[in-house]
Every structure is written in C-alpha cells, then in structure tokens.
Scaffold this active site. Structure first.
Site, PDB file in Angstrom:
ATOM      1  N   ALA A  75       2.367   3.292  -8.053  1.00  0.00           N
ATOM      2  CA  ALA A  75       3.669   2.536  -8.417  1.00  0.00           C
ATOM      3  C   ALA A  75       2.811   1.250  -7.831  1.00  0.00           C
ATOM      4  O   ALA A  75       3.608   0.466  -8.560  1.00  0.00           O
ATOM      5  CB  ALA A  75       4.830   3.229  -7.094  1.00  0.00           C
ATOM      6  N   ARG A  76       1.973   0.831  -7.034  1.00  0.00           N
ATOM      7  CA  ARG A  76       1.224  -0.254  -6.483  1.00  0.00           C
ATOM      8  C   ARG A  76       0.489  -0.553  -7.502  1.00  0.00           C
ATOM      9  O   ARG A  76       1.005  -1.782  -8.316  1.00  0.00           O
ATOM     10  CB  ARG A  76       0.397  -0.385  -5.573  1.00  0.00           C
ATOM     11  CG  ARG A  76      -0.237  -1.878  -5.304  1.00  0.00           C
ATOM     12  CD  ARG A  76      -1.004  -1.547  -3.922  1.00  0.00           C
ATOM     13  NE  ARG A  76      -1.330  -2.740  -3.277  1.00  0.00           N
ATOM     14  CZ  ARG A  76      -1.945  -2.283  -2.727  1.00  0.00           C
ATOM     15  NH1 ARG A  76      -2.897  -1.851  -1.549  1.00  0.00           N
ATOM     16  NH2 ARG A  76      -2.404  -3.520  -1.740  1.00  0.00           N
TER      17      ARG A  76
ATOM     18  N   HIS B 270      -7.775  -1.563 -17.405  1.00  0.00           N
ATOM     19  CA  HIS B 270      -7.309  -1.241 -15.668  1.00  0.00           C
ATOM     20  C   HIS B 270      -7.570  -0.122 -14.996  1.00  0.00           C
ATOM     21  O   HIS B 270      -7.296   0.666 -15.409  1.00  0.00           O
ATOM     22  CB  HIS B 270      -5.476  -0.742 -15.644  1.00  0.00           C
ATOM     23  CG  HIS B 270      -4.380  -2.687 -15.976  1.00  0.00           C
ATOM     24  ND1 HIS B 270      -4.311  -3.165 -15.923  1.00  0.00           N
ATOM     25  CD2 HIS B 270      -4.704  -2.915 -17.521  1.00  0.00           C
ATOM     26  CE1 HIS B 270      -3.819  -4.055 -16.434  1.00  0.00           C
ATOM     27  NE2 HIS B 270      -3.478  -3.873 -17.508  1.00  0.00           N
ATOM     28  N   ARG B 271      -8.727  -0.245 -13.890  1.00  0.00           N
ATOM     29  CA  ARG B 271      -9.361   0.495 -13.581  1.00  0.00           C
ATOM     30  C   ARG B 271      -9.374   1.657 -12.483  1.00  0.00           C
ATOM     31  O   ARG B 271      -9.268   2.272 -12.109  1.00  0.00           O
ATOM     32  CB  ARG B 271     -10.591   0.177 -13.000  1.00  0.00           C
ATOM     33  CG  ARG B 271     -11.367  -0.483 -14.275  1.00  0.00           C
ATOM     34  CD  ARG B 271     -12.710  -1.470 -13.641  1.00  0.00           C
ATOM     35  NE  ARG B 271     -12.431  -2.928 -12.472  1.00  0.00           N
ATOM     36  CZ  ARG B 271     -12.620  -3.743 -12.902  1.00  0.00           C
ATOM     37  NH1 ARG B 271     -13.786  -3.368 -12.264  1.00  0.00           N
ATOM     38  NH2 ARG B 271     -11.876  -4.992 -11.851  1.00  0.00           N
TER      39      ARG B 271
ATOM     40  N   GLN C  39      -7.767  -2.386 -24.605  1.00  0.00           N
ATOM     41  CA  GLN C  39      -7.571  -3.613 -23.148  1.00  0.00           C
ATOM     42  C   GLN C  39      -6.277  -3.034 -21.766  1.00  0.00           C
ATOM     43  O   GLN C  39      -6.208  -3.001 -20.772  1.00  0.00           O
ATOM     44  CB  GLN C  39      -5.960  -4.318 -23.759  1.00  0.00           C
ATOM     45  CG  GLN C  39      -6.270  -4.909 -24.689  1.00  0.00           C
ATOM     46  CD  GLN C  39      -5.214  -5.853 -24.985  1.00  0.00           C
ATOM     47  OE1 GLN C  39      -4.084  -4.952 -24.995  1.00  0.00           O
ATOM     48  NE2 GLN C  39      -5.716  -7.151 -25.957  1.00  0.00           N
TER      49      GLN C  39
ATOM     50  N   GLN D  88      -8.201   9.901 -23.081  1.00  0.00           N
ATOM     51  CA  GLN D  88      -7.457  10.158 -24.512  1.00  0.00           C
ATOM     52  C   GLN D  88      -8.055  11.002 -26.056  1.00  0.00           C
ATOM     53  O   GLN D  88      -8.970  11.040 -25.648  1.00  0.00           O
ATOM     54  CB  GLN D  88      -8.338   8.824 -24.585  1.00  0.00           C
ATOM     55  CG  GLN D  88      -7.508   7.461 -26.142  1.00  0.00           C
ATOM     56  CD  GLN D  88      -8.025   6.529 -26.221  1.00  0.00           C
ATOM     57  OE1 GLN D  88      -8.608   5.783 -25.145  1.00  0.00           O
ATOM     58  NE2 GLN D  88      -7.541   5.702 -27.438  1.00  0.00           N
TER      59      GLN D  88
ATOM     60  N   HIS E  98       1.614  -4.397 -10.394  1.00  0.00           N
ATOM     61  CA  HIS E  98       0.178  -5.021 -11.179  1.00  0.00           C
ATOM     62  C   HIS E  98       0.219  -5.541 -12.340  1.00  0.00           C
ATOM     63  O   HIS E  98       0.488  -6.355 -12.740  1.00  0.00           O
ATOM     64  CB  HIS E  98      -0.824  -4.611 -10.365  1.00  0.00           C
ATOM     65  CG  HIS E  98      -2.168  -5.881 -10.740  1.00  0.00           C
ATOM     66  ND1 HIS E  98      -2.659  -6.894 -10.936  1.00  0.00           N
ATOM     67  CD2 HIS E  98      -2.707  -5.079 -11.979  1.00  0.00           C
ATOM     68  CE1 HIS E  98      -3.113  -7.384 -11.275  1.00  0.00           C
ATOM     69  NE2 HIS E  98      -3.540  -6.298 -12.282  1.00  0.00           N
TER      70      HIS E  98
ATOM     71  N   SER F 159       0.959  -1.095   0.198  1.00  0.00           N
ATOM     72  CA  SER F 159      -0.001   0.474   0.203  1.00  0.00           C
ATOM     73  C   SER F 159       0.718   1.264   0.398  1.00  0.00           C
ATOM     74  O   SER F 159       0.490   2.397  -0.646  1.00  0.00           O
ATOM     75  CB  SER F 159      -1.013  -0.203   0.889  1.00  0.00           C
ATOM     76  OG  SER F 159      -0.403  -0.421   1.935  1.00  0.00           O
TER      77      SER F 159
ATOM     78  N   ARG G 135       0.946  -7.928 -17.388  1.00  0.00           N
ATOM     79  CA  ARG G 135       1.462  -7.240 -19.369  1.00  0.00           C
ATOM     80  C   ARG G 135       2.711  -7.516 -19.597  1.00  0.00           C
ATOM     81  O   ARG G 135       3.273  -7.428 -20.973  1.00  0.00           O
ATOM     82  CB  ARG G 135       1.173  -5.655 -18.974  1.00  0.00           C
ATOM     83  CG  ARG G 135      -0.738  -5.323 -18.598  1.00  0.00           C
ATOM     84  CD  ARG G 135      -1.649  -5.989 -19.938  1.00  0.00           C
ATOM     85  NE  ARG G 135      -2.738  -5.998 -19.393  1.00  0.00           N
ATOM     86  CZ  ARG G 135      -3.777  -5.957 -20.402  1.00  0.00           C
ATOM     87  NH1 ARG G 135      -3.547  -7.300 -21.370  1.00  0.00           N
ATOM     88  NH2 ARG G 135      -5.210  -5.437 -20.225  1.00  0.00           N
TER      89      ARG G 135
END
Lengths: 223, 223, 223, 223
Positions: B158-159, B80-81, B76, B87, B163, B55, B168
């Site tokens: 960074a966390r 990642h939410r 894709q 965009q 992931h 955390s 990926r």
C-alpha cells in the site's frame, strides 16, 4: 554496442576489504584502511567470496554509459531492481536517427535481413508521418520496435554486478544482454580485477546449474 | 485494458492500523488487533497519513492481473522497483494474436489510424515471415512494436501504491499508465477504502506540484 | 517467544503458480487461475524451485506478530532489507515490564544466571531512577540491554522468506534468531505447505555450504 | 563521534547531471559529459531538485566510516533499507574497551550521570564475569546496553542521503542520529557542494511539516 565505465567508487577493492574487516575487528576503520596492503586485500576478498559473505561488496559502486543497445535489452535490464537507471526517453526525444539493432540470427541470414530492413523502413516512414500529422512523439512511438536503439546510464554495486553476471553470462541469457554483460565485465576487470576475478555464470562461480532440461550441459560434461 | 485485483493481504486495514499502533503501545499485538474497532481503524489510518508515517502501510500487499496494455506501458511500470512482476515473455511465447494498443490521439484521427494500422499489418507479416524462416521468436520479436499487447501480474504494497498514484495519476503521466493507475485505484477502493481514500496525485495529497513550467496549473488555480 | 502469522496474501500458492505460468503462456490470467487444480499447483511450484525461478514467489506475502524476543535479535532481523517492520519504540514507550530474554547458555548455568539477573536488576533500578529524575525515556533507554524484550510486526514475501530460512536456519546462526526462523516456518507450513515444503538452510536446499572452517560438517558427512 | 567520508563515486556532480541530461537528449553520453561545464552542472542540478526528478542522484554513492556511536543509533540507522552496512559484530568481537555513549541530558546532569556510570560499571563487570565463566561472547553481550559504542561503514547514494537528511535533520529526530546526520552533511558539502546545497529537513527543502501537534513550530512561525 558501446559500453564505457564512466565512474566508480574510488579504491573499490580497499573499501570492500576494509568494510568486511571491520565486522571482525576491535580496531578502528582508519587503522584498518592503512594496514590493508595490496596482497592482503586480495587474500581477504577471495575469502569473502568463498564464505559467500557478499554484503561488503555493496560498498563499491560502478556506473556505465551504454549505447547502441535495443529497447528489448533494456526492458530485460531494468528488471534488475537493485540498480539505478537513467534512460533516453522516447516521450521527450523525437526519433531522428532510426538506428535499429539487428540480432545475429538475422544479420547472418540474407533473406531474413531483407524482410527485417523492409519492415523497419515502413515503421520509420509511418512514425514520421504520424509526427508530421501532429501526433505527439510519446504516442507515435507506439510504432517503434523493440529493435530501436536506446542509450542508458546504469549504476550497480559490486554485489549486484556479481549476481547480474551469474544470470546474464549464462548461455541461456539472450545474446544481446549476454554481450552487454561480457563488455561490462571486461571494463570492470581493468579497474577492480580482484573483485571480479571469478565473476561468471552460476556453473562457474558455484558449480551449480538450475537450467534443468534446458541446460547447456557444460557443467554435467565436467563432472 | 483489463485490471483485476486477484488477491491481497487479508484484513489490510486492520493490519496496517494494528502494526502502527504497536510502535506506541506497551500491550501485545493480539490485544491490539482485538481492540481495533472499525471506527478506530479509520481514525488511526487517517492520522498516520497526516503524520506521513507510512511504513505500516507496507504490511498490506495487493496483487493485480493486468491485460490489454502495451509494452510501452510495462517498460514504464517496471521502473517502479519496490514491486514484484511476472510478465508474459516475448522470448518464450510466440506471437499469435497480434493485438496492438492504440493511443487515443491516434484512434481519434482517421488518417493517423490508417497509417498506424498499415504499419502494424506490415510488422505482423514481417514477424511471421521471420518465424517461418526459422528465426527464433526471441529474435523475430525485435520487430514487434511498443504497441504490442502484453499481460502482467503486479504486486505492490500500500505504501508503494500511494507513491505510484502520486506520480502516475498526475496529468503529466502518459495516458495509458494513468488509465491503469485509475483502474487500480478503483479496484483498491472496493476492498480497502480507508487506506486509499485520499490516494491521488501529489497536488491533491500534499498540496505541492513539482512540474514547474509543465504543470497543469490546477494547484495554482486553487490558491 | 510468541510467533503468530496474523495475515497473508489470500491463496498464496495458487497466486504464485498462476503468476509464473503467465510468463510462458499465451492465454489470459483468469483462465490460468481457473485451470490451476491443486495437484497442478504442487507440481508447478516444485518445478519453479528446481529451476531457481523464484521471482513469482514474491507475489505471496506473510505478516507475523512476534513477541518475547530480544533487541539483540531485532538488530539482526532488520538487516534483512527486503521486508517491512513495525517495532515497539523505546523512545515513545516507557519501559514498565522489564522482561529480559535469557540465552540458553545462561539459563542452563546457575552461577551465570545469578550474575545475569543481578546485573539486570541494577539496570532496571538505574533506568527507573533516571526516569524519576526527569531524564526522557529515549535517553534513559541507553541503559537498557540487548536482552530487553521487544515486539515487532514483520512482513516478508515468500522469496525473501526462503532466503531468510537459508541463512537463519543454518546452525551457525545465533540460537534466538534460529528459533524464530523455526517457529515462522512452522506457521507457514500450516497455510502454504507447498511453497515452504523444502525451506531450510542452504546445505539442504542447494546442497552447498559456504561456512568453510566454521561449517557444522553435516553436508560433508553426507557426501 | 567520528565521521569520515572514506570514499565516493568520482565526479559525483558531473555524473548526476550527465545522467539526467541523457533522458532528454538525442546525443551520446560522452558528448554530454564533455560539454558539461561547471556552471551548467550547477544550474542543471538545481533544476532537477526543483522538478523533484531525483532518480539521477542515485548514480553518486558515498561511503562513511562512523565510530563513537551507540547501538541505539545503529538500530535506528539500519532501518534505512536503501543503503549498505558493515558493522562491528558483538558476536565475533569480544568487548574490551567498554566505551559507552552518554546522551547530553545525562552528561549535563551530575546526579543522573552518577547513576548512569554506576550501572554501566556493573554491566561491565557482569559481562566480564560471564565471559570468564565460559559463556560465549554472543550470549554475554545480552547484558550490553544500547549505550555501547559501535563502529559501522555506511554507503548511501545521494538520493537516499537527501531523504535521510529530510527525516533525520528534523528537530524531532533523536539527538544522536541528528548529530550524525549533521556531520555527514558537513563532509558531503566538501566534495559535492551542489548536490547537497539545499539538503535539510522537510520544512526547509519542501516547505512542509508532517509532525502535527509535535511540530517544533519553526515552519508555522515563518508563515
């Protein structure tokens, strides 16, 4: 476009009302649940909406199966991050049906429609040629257009749904996602009419409009 | 593909280490920040990774500008939410450049490449015809393919980045997003080498692989 | 209460403005970043606020070190879920200082203050006795009150901060968290005055109040 | 401690399996739902767990009513951010019952218990005196201890629940939240035995332990 509400939290309205009631009450939850008559639920939920006390709406969750929509739509849809998605993969499922969504401005214009369908025929042939040459589906799909039909399962809780309707039922949203929002709301009102009674664009729910010079003017016209 | 790290949290490594240290220390935060020498930061962050106490890694945030990638990739990416995205819009920006991404399996195959480029030429012409007929850009874009180049600004902490790299950088990820992940990691290691020293696919970071029969076998080969 | 902004995203205002601009522009991100003069940034950010187009505000992240606050406050604070926290642990850190926060209604009332401090003395003695008996700190702490001082590192992005201020700068928020919000805003305005120029409670930012019968009446008085 | 599962997504297991199946299948969702026999669901969900393909687990949501727990516990609990909470307020509900949770290390030690209960008696008297003097409940509550009983409604989806169990069923979690996790899992297994068949601490689900020198050693003992 086919939208069905495949499952949802049992007794969504009683749950939301009881959870909210707990915040202000010294008695236990089961007692609260039992004492919640239908009328009381309705009055209480309306009060929560008036006070903008929306966190209890998160306890009710709704899952939709959606088909016959474009990848243009789902790229917009999945930008709503407080939701869960399972979408048909173009990497793992080789395209066979080549169903394409046609925007109304194109379906209502013969000349445009002809151009549209000819391009899509070329795309289909190109995709099939690539696959036949041994190009993996995940790469051949780079040719597939935004118009490509996709299927998706979406779960949102009632709070996020209210937000979704505020932005996507606005006339400024793109037609396809707006149509989806309307169909979702229709389904929801069958099973949770009180929760979604006043769902709508911001101008209706809060009497505000942030669209500036691009506003449809409905709100201004009223006042 | 062009990936640049445009901004990030100042002193990301000192921040992460100090935040973590606070959890276990009776002294104040400024004292902790001051006493954090460079070596100590490194030892401490390594310990956090070993203990999977991730955390504190959330306090350091990194913002990338990414260009020359396909809409296949961004569909894709935005799944990642726990991240923020801005965009380039196909609704508001009328297509002019018609840059298309070409997967390596196609660019390395002359025959396939010819098919690919011919289809894309037809798509381009069709799109321009529709726009010339007065079809709104937001609808004409239904013809645009997954291959269409897009630009996006992405912020992740960074966390979430750790992931992101776990899933990926796996060889099972699609080539384009894997290439993006590699370039992002390269940039990150220039400014926060300690935080991202051991970033990689799950097989490298945790010594586990969940890909089952589709596994690349690297992990198994090792043991 | 001590609130310091220990770190944040470099150039937060230029970043937010450039990310937003990308959505509507065909040119590349670096070009956008370069062309963003100071004035332009200000005009552009104000426009984003007017249009309620807040997602670009997520790219700027701010990290605070907060000390001299109560566990009553942090139990409220950590309910904001779009944020990152590292808090001093009562499980791992044995209480030594016994600093307690005193609400103004109590510090301003001699009789009440006397009661308050006597109870806290008893609590302190009890806690120390339990620890001396070998009760683990994590269990002895069950005696520690909401008033107990705690330290926390908090990271929020600018969008979440704007929301935080909308609800926690309202006069209906509890005094301690409202004071915290004020101090955070003060710090933010030193480094990102444009982003937080109009931050405030909902009545000020949007001209709406949902507090119903419990409203302070300020908004009604205006209209 | 009283934990009841008050509501949840209808047919949680069929929903999760069908959503996952959609990702890899060209057929429609209703057809998938119909063809999902019970056995198939079980095999398929097990496969998802093996592949760590957990996003479909998000479509099933579970709502618990929890009573007889301490504020120490809820301060830990609400740190799980991918969840929804409605908690009894100490600001709006004036304390009347003064139920306090007693950790087992204290209830099992007569001398410690005596100290504990005496302190709590003093706290109770102090709180009541402050309220009688006209101090608002929201400020008098600064005296109330971590031990204070609270009630909370919690909703989590199955993916977050699996994560919750991985960290909170570990023997290193504090006894009270571990007991809560056990009771929640017991309830879940009555209605969704397949989804939660293998729920447990990380050492059991993934065969890994990150607790380092503080590990209970169970995993090491096995290997």
């Amino acid at each position: 476009m086919k939208v069905s509400l495949v499952t949802y939290t049992n007794e969504p309205e009683r749950t939301v009302a009881a959870a909210a009631r707990l915040c202000y009450s010294p008695v236990g939850i089961e007692e609260i649940l039992e004492q919640m008559e239908k009328e009381k639920i309705e009055t209480f939920i309306q009060k929560l909406l008036d006070l903008n006390h929306l966190s209890p709406f998160e306890h009710a969750s709704f899952t939709f199966a959606i088909e016959g929509i474009s990848r243009a739509l789902t790229h917009q849809l999945v930008r709503h991050r407080l939701a869960s998605y399972s979408q048909q993969s173009q990497r793992y499922v080789v395209e066979q049906n080549f169903n394409f969504i046609i925007p109304p401005t194109i379906s209502g214009n013969n000349e445009a429609l002809k151009v549209y369908q000819e391009v899509l025929r070329t795309v289909k042939e190109g995709y099939l040629k690539l696959v036949a040459m041994g190009i993996p589906a995940e790469d051949a799909r780079y040719l597939l257009p935004n118009a490509s039909e996709t299927k998706i399962v979406v779960t949102m809780n009632a709070r996020e749904l209210l937000h979704f309707f505020e932005v996507r039922l606005c006339t400024r949203a793109q037609h396809e996602i707006r149509k989806l929002a309307l169909k979702m709301l229709e389904e929801l009102r069958k099973v949770a009419p009180v929760l979604f009674k006043k769902a709508g664009p911001l101008c209706e729910t809060r009497g505000v409009c942030f669209e500036g010079p691009m506003s449809c003017g409905k709100l201004k016209a009223k006042t």
